[in-house]
Scaffold this active site. Structure first.
Site, PDB file in Angstrom:
ATOM      1  N   LYS A  47       0.806  -1.199   0.000  1.00  0.00           N
ATOM      2  CA  LYS A  47       0.000   0.000   0.000  1.00  0.00           C
ATOM      3  C   LYS A  47       0.848   1.261   0.000  1.00  0.00           C
ATOM      4  O   LYS A  47       0.394   2.328  -0.385  1.00  0.00           O
ATOM      5  CB  LYS A  47      -0.893   0.035   1.254  1.00  0.00           C
ATOM      6  CG  LYS A  47      -1.881  -1.084   1.406  1.00  0.00           C
ATOM      7  CD  LYS A  47      -2.680  -0.855   2.725  1.00  0.00           C
ATOM      8  CE  LYS A  47      -3.619  -2.004   3.006  1.00  0.00           C
ATOM      9  NZ  LYS A  47      -4.259  -1.841   4.336  1.00  0.00           N
ATOM     10  N   GLU A 111       7.902   2.232  -5.829  1.00  0.00           N
ATOM     11  CA  GLU A 111       7.933   1.912  -4.388  1.00  0.00           C
ATOM     12  C   GLU A 111       8.057   3.193  -3.579  1.00  0.00           C
ATOM     13  O   GLU A 111       8.599   4.183  -4.063  1.00  0.00           O
ATOM     14  CB  GLU A 111       9.148   1.019  -4.084  1.00  0.00           C
ATOM     15  CG  GLU A 111       8.812  -0.418  -3.744  1.00  0.00           C
ATOM     16  CD  GLU A 111       8.112  -0.625  -2.407  1.00  0.00           C
ATOM     17  OE1 GLU A 111       7.417   0.277  -1.911  1.00  0.00           O
ATOM     18  OE2 GLU A 111       8.260  -1.737  -1.864  1.00  0.00           O
ATOM     19  N   ASP A 112       7.596   3.148  -2.340  1.00  0.00           N
ATOM     20  CA  ASP A 112       7.755   4.327  -1.480  1.00  0.00           C
ATOM     21  C   ASP A 112       9.123   4.346  -0.812  1.00  0.00           C
ATOM     22  O   ASP A 112       9.747   5.392  -0.677  1.00  0.00           O
ATOM     23  CB  ASP A 112       6.640   4.386  -0.426  1.00  0.00           C
ATOM     24  CG  ASP A 112       6.484   3.084   0.344  1.00  0.00           C
ATOM     25  OD1 ASP A 112       6.397   2.010  -0.291  1.00  0.00           O
ATOM     26  OD2 ASP A 112       6.456   3.119   1.580  1.00  0.00           O
ATOM     27  N   ILE A 113       9.600   3.165  -0.381  1.00  0.00           N
ATOM     28  CA  ILE A 113      10.862   3.163   0.359  1.00  0.00           C
ATOM     29  C   ILE A 113      11.618   1.852   0.191  1.00  0.00           C
ATOM     30  O   ILE A 113      11.007   0.781   0.132  1.00  0.00           O
ATOM     31  CB  ILE A 113      10.617   3.479   1.866  1.00  0.00           C
ATOM     32  CG1 ILE A 113      11.932   3.588   2.645  1.00  0.00           C
ATOM     33  CG2 ILE A 113       9.700   2.448   2.508  1.00  0.00           C
ATOM     34  CD1 ILE A 113      11.773   4.188   4.041  1.00  0.00           C
ATOM     35  N   ASP A 115      14.293  -0.016   2.404  1.00  0.00           N
ATOM     36  CA  ASP A 115      14.876   0.028   3.749  1.00  0.00           C
ATOM     37  C   ASP A 115      15.909  -1.103   3.835  1.00  0.00           C
ATOM     38  O   ASP A 115      17.080  -0.901   3.509  1.00  0.00           O
ATOM     39  CB  ASP A 115      13.737  -0.123   4.764  1.00  0.00           C
ATOM     40  CG  ASP A 115      14.162   0.025   6.213  1.00  0.00           C
ATOM     41  OD1 ASP A 115      15.279  -0.381   6.554  1.00  0.00           O
ATOM     42  OD2 ASP A 115      13.370   0.530   7.038  1.00  0.00           O
ATOM     43  N   THR A 116      15.485  -2.320   4.193  1.00  0.00           N
ATOM     44  CA  THR A 116      16.433  -3.439   4.144  1.00  0.00           C
ATOM     45  C   THR A 116      16.718  -3.830   2.685  1.00  0.00           C
ATOM     46  O   THR A 116      17.752  -4.424   2.391  1.00  0.00           O
ATOM     47  CB  THR A 116      15.878  -4.691   4.860  1.00  0.00           C
ATOM     48  OG1 THR A 116      14.745  -5.183   4.126  1.00  0.00           O
ATOM     49  CG2 THR A 116      15.480  -4.393   6.294  1.00  0.00           C
ATOM     50  N   GLY A 117      15.748  -3.546   1.790  1.00  0.00           N
ATOM     51  CA  GLY A 117      15.874  -3.951   0.395  1.00  0.00           C
ATOM     52  C   GLY A 117      15.279  -5.329   0.134  1.00  0.00           C
ATOM     53  O   GLY A 117      15.257  -5.804  -0.998  1.00  0.00           O
ATOM     54  N   LYS A 143      16.584   4.414   2.450  1.00  0.00           N
ATOM     55  CA  LYS A 143      17.028   4.632   3.828  1.00  0.00           C
ATOM     56  C   LYS A 143      18.465   4.159   4.040  1.00  0.00           C
ATOM     57  O   LYS A 143      18.860   3.116   3.523  1.00  0.00           O
ATOM     58  CB  LYS A 143      16.103   3.871   4.791  1.00  0.00           C
ATOM     59  CG  LYS A 143      16.372   4.214   6.254  1.00  0.00           C
ATOM     60  CD  LYS A 143      15.572   3.354   7.200  1.00  0.00           C
ATOM     61  CE  LYS A 143      14.147   3.842   7.358  1.00  0.00           C
ATOM     62  NZ  LYS A 143      13.473   3.183   8.506  1.00  0.00           N
ATOM     63  N   PHE A 164      12.352   5.715  11.695  1.00  0.00           N
ATOM     64  CA  PHE A 164      11.100   5.155  11.176  1.00  0.00           C
ATOM     65  C   PHE A 164      10.167   6.273  10.729  1.00  0.00           C
ATOM     66  O   PHE A 164       9.745   7.106  11.528  1.00  0.00           O
ATOM     67  CB  PHE A 164      10.414   4.255  12.198  1.00  0.00           C
ATOM     68  CG  PHE A 164       9.365   3.395  11.552  1.00  0.00           C
ATOM     69  CD1 PHE A 164       9.726   2.251  10.847  1.00  0.00           C
ATOM     70  CD2 PHE A 164       8.022   3.751  11.607  1.00  0.00           C
ATOM     71  CE1 PHE A 164       8.769   1.466  10.205  1.00  0.00           C
ATOM     72  CE2 PHE A 164       7.055   2.962  10.968  1.00  0.00           C
ATOM     73  CZ  PHE A 164       7.435   1.827  10.270  1.00  0.00           C
ATOM     74  N   ASP A 171       3.083   3.755   6.650  1.00  0.00           N
ATOM     75  CA  ASP A 171       2.334   3.479   7.876  1.00  0.00           C
ATOM     76  C   ASP A 171       3.188   2.917   9.007  1.00  0.00           C
ATOM     77  O   ASP A 171       4.303   2.436   8.791  1.00  0.00           O
ATOM     78  CB  ASP A 171       1.240   2.443   7.588  1.00  0.00           C
ATOM     79  CG  ASP A 171       1.841   1.047   7.413  1.00  0.00           C
ATOM     80  OD1 ASP A 171       2.774   0.892   6.604  1.00  0.00           O
ATOM     81  OD2 ASP A 171       1.403   0.114   8.119  1.00  0.00           O
ATOM     82  N   ARG A 177      -1.152   6.736   7.363  1.00  0.00           N
ATOM     83  CA  ARG A 177      -1.040   6.818   5.900  1.00  0.00           C
ATOM     84  C   ARG A 177      -1.665   8.127   5.404  1.00  0.00           C
ATOM     85  O   ARG A 177      -1.307   8.636   4.355  1.00  0.00           O
ATOM     86  CB  ARG A 177      -1.742   5.628   5.226  1.00  0.00           C
ATOM     87  CG  ARG A 177      -1.075   4.276   5.499  1.00  0.00           C
ATOM     88  CD  ARG A 177      -1.498   3.255   4.447  1.00  0.00           C
ATOM     89  NE  ARG A 177      -1.275   1.874   4.875  1.00  0.00           N
ATOM     90  CZ  ARG A 177      -0.169   1.185   4.626  1.00  0.00           C
ATOM     91  NH1 ARG A 177       0.828   1.726   3.980  1.00  0.00           N
ATOM     92  NH2 ARG A 177      -0.069  -0.060   5.033  1.00  0.00           N
TER      93      ARG A 177
HETATM   94  C1  PRP Z   1       7.162  -1.263   3.477  1.00  0.00           C
HETATM   95  C2  PRP Z   1       7.456  -0.225   2.404  1.00  0.00           C
HETATM   96  C3  PRP Z   1       8.199  -1.004   1.355  1.00  0.00           C
HETATM   97  C4  PRP Z   1       9.002  -2.002   2.177  1.00  0.00           C
HETATM   98  C5  PRP Z   1      10.402  -1.521   2.377  1.00  0.00           C
HETATM   99  O1  PRP Z   1       6.008  -2.013   3.093  1.00  0.00           O
HETATM  100  O2  PRP Z   1       6.244   0.309   1.887  1.00  0.00           O
HETATM  101  O3  PRP Z   1       7.319  -1.697   0.506  1.00  0.00           O
HETATM  102  O4  PRP Z   1       8.313  -2.087   3.450  1.00  0.00           O
HETATM  103  O5  PRP Z   1      11.077  -2.269   3.349  1.00  0.00           O
HETATM  104  P1  PRP Z   1      12.258  -3.278   3.035  1.00  0.00           P
HETATM  105  O6  PRP Z   1      13.212  -2.603   2.080  1.00  0.00           O
HETATM  106  O7  PRP Z   1      12.894  -3.466   4.388  1.00  0.00           O
HETATM  107  O8  PRP Z   1      11.685  -4.537   2.490  1.00  0.00           O
HETATM  108  P2  PRP Z   1       5.141  -2.861   4.151  1.00  0.00           P
HETATM  109  O9  PRP Z   1       5.615  -4.269   4.207  1.00  0.00           O
HETATM  110  O10 PRP Z   1       5.114  -2.109   5.442  1.00  0.00           O
HETATM  111  O11 PRP Z   1       3.685  -2.880   3.503  1.00  0.00           O
HETATM  112  P3  PRP Z   1       2.801  -1.591   3.142  1.00  0.00           P
HETATM  113  O12 PRP Z   1       3.398  -0.992   1.903  1.00  0.00           O
HETATM  114  O13 PRP Z   1       1.434  -2.119   2.900  1.00  0.00           O
HETATM  115  O14 PRP Z   1       2.877  -0.666   4.317  1.00  0.00           O
HETATM  116 MG    MG Z   2       3.997  -0.721   6.010  1.00  0.00          MG
HETATM  117 MN    MN Z   3       5.232  -1.306   1.013  1.00  0.00          MN
END
Ligand code: PRP
Ligand code: MG
Ligand code: MN
Length: 221
Positions: A47, A111-113, A115-117, A143, A164, A171, A177
């Protein structure tokens, strides 16, 4: 910042106006590098990416009007989920990916972010099951995470510190959100909206995607 969120936030990291300016720039770069193909498929990762995606596509549509060689845009969606509280469970659930619809397409993942990838790599792995003509990856945020696996998106809006973030569709356990700026959550809010994974094992299972396996239902993937 809406009043009901004021006490939950440490600070505003990136205000909405700055996010939109950056997306305008990214969209121009993307279109410039699109010229060889006349079509592109934007794959929105739900989302968290829905606002980035909707702003990106609005800008692309606007830019296309004035272009001598506009780019046809198609849209696809996928749901990825792996977080419980503020940590990656390490298990990325992938739902609703239209593999047949992606065959032979020039994909741009939105994608929005990163983080770990892990989410990015899991999605790219899954996409190997179809044969897109090309795959590129745009992330609003990258990140500086100590857990980063080294995955580097082709397009990045902002490189951010290891905190965070919520807002602009990001979220914390489905809260925040609907906050227009990208903000840093404070510790009180993390505690307030925390989901206990030990006292609520079902939540833990659902969040880590293992519920079906535990219930004896064969995994679909
Ligand atoms: C979050 C974010 C990315 C992903 C990044 O999604 O929106 O999709 O995690 O993190 P990573 O690089 O560590 O994998 P989430 O799993 O929270 O689902 P959401 O998009 O529905 O919030
Ligand atoms: Mg999330
Ligand atoms: Mn996500």
């Amino acid at each position: 910042v809406p009043k009901h969120y004021e006490t939950d936030l440490e600070s505003v990291l990136i205000p909405n106006g700055m996010i939109r300016d950056r997306i305008d720039r990214l969209a121009r770069n993307i279109l410039e590098e699109c010229t060889p193909h006349s079509e592109i498929t934007l794959l929105c990762v739900l989302k968290g990416a829905y606002l980035f995606f909707s702003e990106m596509i609005s800008v692309l549509m606007r830019l296309n009007v004035d272009r001598p060689n506009p780019v046809r845009i198609h849209v696809e969606f996928v749901r990825l989920s792996s977080y419980a509280n503020d940590v990656s469970t390490g298990h990325v659930r992938i739902l609703g990916l239209n593999l047949a619809g992606l065959y032979g397409k020039h994909l741009l993942i939105i994608e929005d972010i990163v983080d770990t990838g892990r989410s990015a790599i899991a999605l790219l792995e899954e996409l190997r099951r179809t044969e897109p003509a090309s795959v590129r990856f745009a992330s609003l945020l990258l990140k500086k995470s100590p857990h980063w696996n080294g995955f580097r998106p082709d397009y990045v809006g902002f490189i951010i510190p290891d905190a965070f973030l919520v807002g602009y569709a990001l979220d914390y356990n489905e809260h925040f959100r609907d906050l227009d700026h990208l903000c840093i959550l404070n510790d009180e809010a993390k505690a307030k909206y925390q989901v206990s994974l030990t006292s609520n094992p079902m939540a833990a299972l659902l969040m880590s995607g293992q519920a079906a396996a535990v219930a004896g239902v064969p995994s679909s993937s």
